[in-house]
Design an enzyme around this catalytic site. Structure first.
Site, short mmCIF file in Angstrom:
data_model
loop_
_atom_site.label_atom_id
_atom_site.label_comp_id
_atom_site.label_asym_id
_atom_site.label_seq_id
_atom_site.Cartn_x
_atom_site.Cartn_y
_atom_site.Cartn_z
CG HIS A 1 -2.06 0.91 1.13
ND1 HIS A 1 -1.99 2.27 1.36
CD2 HIS A 1 -3.33 0.67 0.73
CE1 HIS A 1 -3.17 2.82 1.15
NE2 HIS A 1 -4.01 1.88 0.76
CG ASP B 1 -8.38 -4.29 -2.86
OD1 ASP B 1 -7.56 -3.37 -3.04
OD2 ASP B 1 -9.61 -4.11 -2.89
C1 SDX Z 1 -6.13 0.02 -3.00
O1 SDX Z 1 -4.30 4.50 -2.04
C2 SDX Z 1 -5.27 3.90 -1.45
O2 SDX Z 1 -5.70 4.29 -0.39
C3 SDX Z 1 -5.85 2.71 -2.21
C4 SDX Z 1 -6.89 1.89 -1.48
C5 SDX Z 1 -8.17 2.65 -1.24
O3 SDX Z 1 -8.93 2.29 -0.33
O4 SDX Z 1 -8.46 3.57 -2.07
O5 SDX Z 1 -6.37 1.43 -0.24
C6 SDX Z 1 -7.28 0.66 -2.30
O6 SDX Z 1 -5.88 0.35 -4.13
C7 SDX Z 1 -5.26 -0.94 -2.25
C8 SDX Z 1 -4.06 -1.46 -3.11
C9 SDX Z 1 -4.59 -2.55 -4.04
N1 SDX Z 1 -3.54 -2.93 -5.00
C10 SDX Z 1 -2.91 -4.12 -4.91
O7 SDX Z 1 -3.09 -4.95 -4.02
C11 SDX Z 1 -1.94 -4.38 -6.07
C12 SDX Z 1 -0.63 -4.92 -5.53
N2 SDX Z 1 0.06 -3.84 -4.77
C13 SDX Z 1 1.00 -3.05 -5.45
O8 SDX Z 1 1.02 -2.98 -6.82
C14 SDX Z 1 1.53 -1.84 -4.67
O9 SDX Z 1 1.79 -2.26 -3.40
C15 SDX Z 1 0.69 -0.57 -4.66
C16 SDX Z 1 0.43 -0.10 -6.04
C17 SDX Z 1 -0.58 -0.79 -3.92
C18 SDX Z 1 1.50 0.49 -3.93
O10 SDX Z 1 2.73 0.56 -4.52
P1 SDX Z 1 3.64 1.89 -4.44
O11 SDX Z 1 3.38 2.62 -3.18
O12 SDX Z 1 3.51 2.66 -5.71
O13 SDX Z 1 5.07 1.32 -4.29
P2 SDX Z 1 5.96 0.75 -5.47
O14 SDX Z 1 5.12 0.19 -6.57
O15 SDX Z 1 6.96 1.81 -5.81
O16 SDX Z 1 6.68 -0.50 -4.74
C19 SDX Z 1 7.72 -0.25 -3.75
C20 SDX Z 1 8.53 -1.54 -3.70
C21 SDX Z 1 8.97 -2.01 -5.11
O17 SDX Z 1 10.15 -2.78 -4.94
P3 SDX Z 1 11.59 -2.01 -5.22
O18 SDX Z 1 11.62 -1.66 -6.70
O19 SDX Z 1 11.61 -0.75 -4.32
O20 SDX Z 1 12.62 -3.03 -4.83
O21 SDX Z 1 7.71 -2.61 -3.19
C22 SDX Z 1 7.52 -3.59 -4.19
C23 SDX Z 1 7.88 -2.96 -5.52
O22 SDX Z 1 8.33 -3.93 -6.45
N3 SDX Z 1 6.11 -3.99 -4.15
C24 SDX Z 1 5.67 -5.24 -4.32
C25 SDX Z 1 4.29 -5.16 -4.15
N4 SDX Z 1 3.92 -3.91 -3.88
C26 SDX Z 1 5.06 -3.18 -3.89
N5 SDX Z 1 6.33 -6.39 -4.62
C27 SDX Z 1 5.55 -7.48 -4.73
N6 SDX Z 1 4.22 -7.51 -4.56
C28 SDX Z 1 3.55 -6.38 -4.28
N7 SDX Z 1 2.24 -6.40 -4.11
#
Ligand code: SDX
Length: 426
Positions: free
Chosen positions: A304, A361
């Site tokens: 998140h 989720d």
């Molecule tokens: C919702 O914003 C809100 O409030 C949203 C929400 C709401 O109520 O409105 O809470 C609802 O959208 C919840 C999130 C649902 N999405 C998912 O479950 C999809 C999977 N999650 C990710 O794609 C991710 O965690 C995000 C998009 C939710 C957040 O990602 P960020 O903050 O943009 O961080 P990032 O993509 O830059 O990741 C940071 C690091 C990276 O690794 P590095 O390159 O730094 O080594 O964390 C890793 C990413 O690769 N990472 C993950 C991951 N999420 C982040 N690695 C594996 N699996 C994951 N799920």
């Protein structure tokens, strides 16, 4: 004495005011940065940028706190209903009995959808995704309900129409997609019960409303009702900042929510758990892929932008999951897989070091499956829940005395000036 932040550029010191929120968090007010320094900021995804001051929802990502108008979401999930929580978000305080009754009556009065709109549903391809149908239909609502001259009445009526009709349209879309007769809203049923009845009642098999399932749906929608400046809310505020009508701004929010990184994750989680089940049920290979930098696969339902600990909504949703499955005597193998996946990930240093915990989720889809909601409607369920949040955030943005048309700047990295070359010389 006003606190300030100092910025030193080319040996020159600039001071900018420090803003302090009611929960103590601080922000540097850079609204005069460019006019004073010629500089802009660079912040991909706005991870460090506050777009507004807001008094609606407070989140603390480090402590896993979520409050609507100051009330912890845990208390609302336990004691409130979705309609009462929607009233709280929209009006700023919990309603008294008279206000709640009036609000419920207004939602009932506006629960029907214009009969001509049923034609629209008939002409979408059968495989059209319900989120695309919903955003189209919400946009179309403006054509059936032209703007009222009185702005306050326009906003109040449009708010009620959206809250009530979007729920009806979601159920209509489901019935029509299956070639079933549309079930109309009933005046004797409250909001969540009416939705379940519109979805599942049938002339040959009357739907039996289970109070525990109705309660679970209220909790589901309460948990989704608002979440400060998330991507879809930011979309609603940005589109709304052009002063387009509320239906168009909400339609933009629905489209932003549709994406798998945002609200589409609840559908993506169940698709991922199903793939794990079909590959034998061992989550380890999927965890390995999620950690592999060369693999774009991500663990859906994990991570998140704000929460760097367990999403407080996921904790409640996990409990609702157990309650609903027990009540309905459903044994969903995906729940066992979800639990194993959570256990595996939360012991893994990659997830711990990246602060990746289950978000709202991760378990929500299993609750919806148990209720009988089809997979392609999971994000529609999220959208119905988020509506009061979107509307309230939109209202706050258009009332904001500091509000402006949203128009971010950029850092240009393209070609420097060069002349046009005639075709015969290329
Ligand atoms: C919702 O914003 C809100 O409030 C949203 C929400 C709401 O109520 O409105 O809470 C609802 O959208 C919840 C999130 C649902 N999405 C998912 O479950 C999809 C999977 N999650 C990710 O794609 C991710 O965690 C995000 C998009 C939710 C957040 O990602 P960020 O903050 O943009 O961080 P990032 O993509 O830059 O990741 C940071 C690091 C990276 O690794 P590095 O390159 O730094 O080594 O964390 C890793 C990413 O690769 N990472 C993950 C991951 N999420 C982040 N690695 C594996 N699996 C994951 N799920």
């Amino acid at each position: 004495m006003e606190q300030t932040a100092k910025l030193i550029v080319d040996g020159k010191t600039y001071e900018f005011p420090l803003l302090k929120g009611s929960e103590g968090e601080q922000a540097i007010d850079i609204s005069l940065l460019r006019s004073r320094t010629g500089l802009v900021t660079y912040d991909p995804g706005y991870a460090n940028t506050g777009s507004c001051k807001s008094s609606i929802t407070f989140m603390d990502g480090e402590k896993g706190i979520l409050r609507y108008r100051g009330i912890p979401v845990e208390q609302l999930a336990e004691h409130s209903t979705f309609v009462e929580t929607a009233y709280l978000l929209i009006n700023g305080n919990l309603p008294d009995r008279k206000q709640l009754t009036r609000f419920s009556v207004m939602l009932n009065d506006h629960s029907l959808v214009h009969e001509d709109m049923r034609e629209f549903f008939q002409h979408f391809p059968r495989r059209a995704h319900p989120m695309g149908i919903l955003s189209s239909m919400v946009n179309a609502l403006r054509f059936f309900y032209p703007e009222l001259p009185d702005q306050d009445e326009e906003i109040n009526i449009t708010t009620t129409r959206l809250l009530s009709k979007v729920r009806t349209m979601a159920a209509m879309s489901y019935k029509i997609s299956r070639g079933h007769r549309v079930v109309y809203p009933r005046p004797d049923l409250l909001y969540a019960a009416n939705f379940l009845n519109m979805m599942f009642d049938s002339p040959v098999l009357p739907y039996r409303l289970d109070p525990e399932v109705v309660h679970a749906l209220n909790v589901f929608w309460i948990l989704h009702a608002d979440h400060e400046q998330n991507s879809s809310t930011a979309a609603v505020r940005l589109v709304g900042s052009s002063r387009v009508n509320l239906y168009a701004a909400i339609s933009a929010g629905i489209n932003a929510l549709w994406g798998p990184l945002h609200g589409g994750a609840n559908q993506a989680v169940v698709e991922m758990l199903t793939r794990i089940q079909e590959s034998g049920g061992d989550p380890a290979p999927f965890v390995a892929r999620a950690k592999d930098k060369n693999d774009s696969f991500r663990l859906m339902g994990f991570g998140h932008r704000v929460y760097k600990t367990y999403d407080p909504r996921a904790k409640i949703m996990k409990r609702v999951c157990d309650q609903v499955l027990a009540r309905l005597r459903v044994k969903d193998p995906l729940l066992d897989i979800a639990r194993r996946l959570e256990e595996t990930a939360l012991k893994d240093s990659y997830f711990i070091d990246h602060y990746l915990y289950p978000n709202v989720d991760f378990y929500s889809g299993i609750v919806l499956r148990a209720m009988g909601i089809p997979l392609n409607m999971f994000t529609v369920m999220f959208a119905i829940g988020r509506l009061p949040g979107w509307i309230t955030q939109w209202k706050e943005s258009i009332d904001d005395p500091e509000g402006k048309l949203h128009r971010p700047r950029q850092v240009y990295t393209g070609e420097t000036k060069r002349d046009f070359v005639p075709l015969e010389e290329r």
